[in-house]
Design an enzyme around this catalytic site. Structure first.
Site, mmCIF file in Angstrom:
data_model
loop_
_atom_site.group_PDB
_atom_site.id
_atom_site.type_symbol
_atom_site.label_atom_id
_atom_site.label_comp_id
_atom_site.label_asym_id
_atom_site.label_seq_id
_atom_site.Cartn_x
_atom_site.Cartn_y
_atom_site.Cartn_z
ATOM 1 N N ARG A 1 6.660 16.086 24.145
ATOM 2 C CA ARG A 1 6.571 16.036 25.603
ATOM 3 C C ARG A 1 6.726 14.606 26.112
ATOM 4 N NH1 ARG A 1 1.124 19.044 27.245
ATOM 5 N NH2 ARG A 1 2.033 18.919 29.346
ATOM 6 N N LYS B 1 -9.080 -3.258 8.844
ATOM 7 C CA LYS B 1 -8.039 -4.109 9.406
ATOM 8 C C LYS B 1 -8.608 -5.171 10.347
ATOM 9 C CE LYS B 1 -4.659 -2.125 7.246
ATOM 10 N NZ LYS B 1 -5.404 -1.203 6.404
ATOM 11 N N TYR C 1 4.999 21.522 30.552
ATOM 12 C CA TYR C 1 5.181 21.988 29.170
ATOM 13 C C TYR C 1 6.647 22.046 28.753
ATOM 14 C CZ TYR C 1 0.326 23.178 29.944
ATOM 15 O OH TYR C 1 -1.011 23.100 30.259
ATOM 16 N N ARG D 1 -1.674 11.662 18.825
ATOM 17 C CA ARG D 1 -2.231 10.820 19.884
ATOM 18 C C ARG D 1 -3.560 10.176 19.485
ATOM 19 N NH1 ARG D 1 -0.403 15.448 23.079
ATOM 20 N NH2 ARG D 1 -2.486 16.300 22.807
ATOM 21 N N PHE E 1 0.850 -1.185 0.000
ATOM 22 C CA PHE E 1 0.000 0.000 0.000
ATOM 23 C C PHE E 1 0.889 1.239 0.000
ATOM 24 C CE2 PHE E 1 -2.638 3.226 2.224
ATOM 25 C CZ PHE E 1 -3.657 3.300 1.294
ATOM 26 N N HIS F 1 -1.112 -5.646 8.114
ATOM 27 C CA HIS F 1 -1.996 -6.764 7.766
ATOM 28 C C HIS F 1 -1.814 -7.967 8.692
ATOM 29 C CE1 HIS F 1 -1.958 -5.469 3.203
ATOM 30 N NE2 HIS F 1 -2.388 -4.513 4.010
ATOM 31 N N GLN G 1 -7.070 0.772 10.875
ATOM 32 C CA GLN G 1 -8.039 1.376 9.957
ATOM 33 C C GLN G 1 -9.263 0.459 9.830
ATOM 34 O OE1 GLN G 1 -8.425 -0.088 6.688
ATOM 35 N NE2 GLN G 1 -9.809 1.435 5.855
ATOM 36 N N ASP H 1 6.432 -3.420 8.597
ATOM 37 C CA ASP H 1 5.095 -2.903 8.307
ATOM 38 C C ASP H 1 4.127 -4.076 8.477
ATOM 39 O OD1 ASP H 1 2.685 -2.008 7.257
ATOM 40 O OD2 ASP H 1 3.605 -0.917 5.597
#
Length: 392
Positions: free
Chosen positions: A218, A189, A225, A235, A89, A163, A186, A160
């Site tokens: 962070r 999946k 901060y 995130r 992909f 799958h 996704q 990767d």
């Protein structure tokens, strides 16, 4: 051929039940909907990483950004070369370009559809920094050979594994063999929260770097901060983390069912001339079967094109599509500047087809969605009947 029997008993995907509903309501009333204040995502990261025999993981927005951040955490950047398969992909390769590195495209094995180690070896130069093998449709690449090449040439390996949730190859879980690994969650999946991704590793320092890159620079639990580097906000939300915790609980059961149904499908489909399934090598001990992939030879189907076949079985209710396009044939790669990517092959004779196996796969292979394997034997029989009716 147009009198098509519509299949009614195909399991829906995504699948969810009261487990997801219960945990989503729990998050809803918790008043903690984001990772840094909650515990669902952090809990999922540990559970998923340990399931794949890694010490930890960092979940994030999607599988594409997971590869991008993995590359960044490894320091891959401008002028570096990263070896990638031509059959995958788009995100596997676009992430390399996003890092301002150079994708070096090599061919895949014509049987397993995974990157070919011999082609990797040919492509290595003094600029090579990493390899990204892709575990296509859940079939793990030849990681023994790949890791030997990586060690010999001091290269990083990013698996990767988009799958390959739960796959086991040569006694090892997908994602546990490379420097790092990425997974996608996704919508299509094997585990899903609509979108999502994760980077897992057995290297604590790299995982810390991944967290910084995904968490605006962070550190974990920072409340003052103190941004250590220029990261981004990738995130995952607590809602997604909660869904994925529930999805992980039933992954093994679903893999068992898909493996059983795939074995039965093989018995039936191998009797149909013109259909040749993706092969499975002996080292594959547990195959999650993200897709059923097979070559389609039109000469056995009255010269009907692959697109005609796909549309026919779609009208019967079977979720299917043509395979990915070979990466080097994508329009974007035709318009990129010279030098921004290259083929790994040393043979550059004019007019010769580069990556012929990938080209053949992209031109002849058809993919069926994995929910076809979550039904019963009757469903498999119905699918076979539809394929046979096209050839009648």
């Amino acid at each position: 051929m147009e009198n098509i029997k519509r299949i009614q008993n195909i399991p829906r995907w995504p699948y969810a039940d009261e487990e997801e509903e219960k945990i989503l309501i729990e998050v809803l009333h918790s008043d903690n909907w984001w990772r840094n204040a909650g515990y669902q995502v952090k809990s999922f990261e540990k559970e998923f990483a340990h399931y794949h025999n890694c010490i930890g993981g960092i979940a994030m927005a999607n599988g594409t950004v997971a590869i991008e951040i993995a590359l960044k955490a490894l320091g891959v950047g401008e002028g570096d070369e990263v070896i990638v398969p031509d059959f995958t992909f788009y995100s596997t390769v676009s992430a390399v370009l996003k890092a301002h590195a150079i994708p070096v495209i090599v061919d895949v094995d014509p049987n397993t559809f995974c990157i070919e180690p011999k082609k990797i070896e040919e492509a290595i130069t003094e600029k090579t920094k990493a390899i990204i093998p892709v575990h296509i449709a859940g079939h793990v690449a030849d990681m023994k050979s790949i890791m030997e090449l990586a060690k010999k040439n001091n290269l990083y390996v990013i698996e990767d594994s988009s799958h390959a949730h739960g796959a086991v190859w040569n006694g090892k879980k997908a994602g546990s063999m490379g420097t790092m690994a990425t997974f996608s969650f996704q919508n299509a999946k094997l585990m899903t929260a609509g979108e999502g991704g994760i980077v897992i590793s057995n290297n604590g320092e790299l995982l810390h770097r991944v967290l910084l890159e995904a968490n605006c620079g962070r550190a974990e639990n920072d409340t003052t901060y103190q941004h250590i580097l220029i990261g981004t906000n990738a995130r995952l939300s607590e809602f997604q983390g909660a869904i994925l915790k529930a999805q992980l609980k039933r992954l093994d059961e679903q893999i068992d069912l898909r493996e059983s149904n795939y074995a039965y499908l093989c018995e039936k489909i191998e009797q149909i001339h013109g259909i040749t399934l993706q092969k499975k090598d002996d080292a594959m001990e547990r195959h999650p079967h993200y897709m059923v992939m097979f070559y389609y030879d039109k000469k056995y189907f009255n010269s009907a094109s692959r697109d005609e076949f796909v549309q026919y079985i779609k009208r019967a209710g079977i979720s299917s599509n043509r395979s990915y396009e070979a990466i080097h044939r994508l329009p974007v790669f035709q318009s990129l500047p010279v030098g921004s990517w290259r083929f790994g092959s040393k043979d550059s004779r004019k007019g010769e087809i580069q990556c012929p196996n990938s080209v053949k796969i992209s031109e002849e292979v058809i993919c069926l969605n994995h929910n076809m394997l979550l039904g019963d034997k009757k469903l498999i029989d119905d699918i076979i009947d539809v394929i046979k009716s096209f050839s009648a």
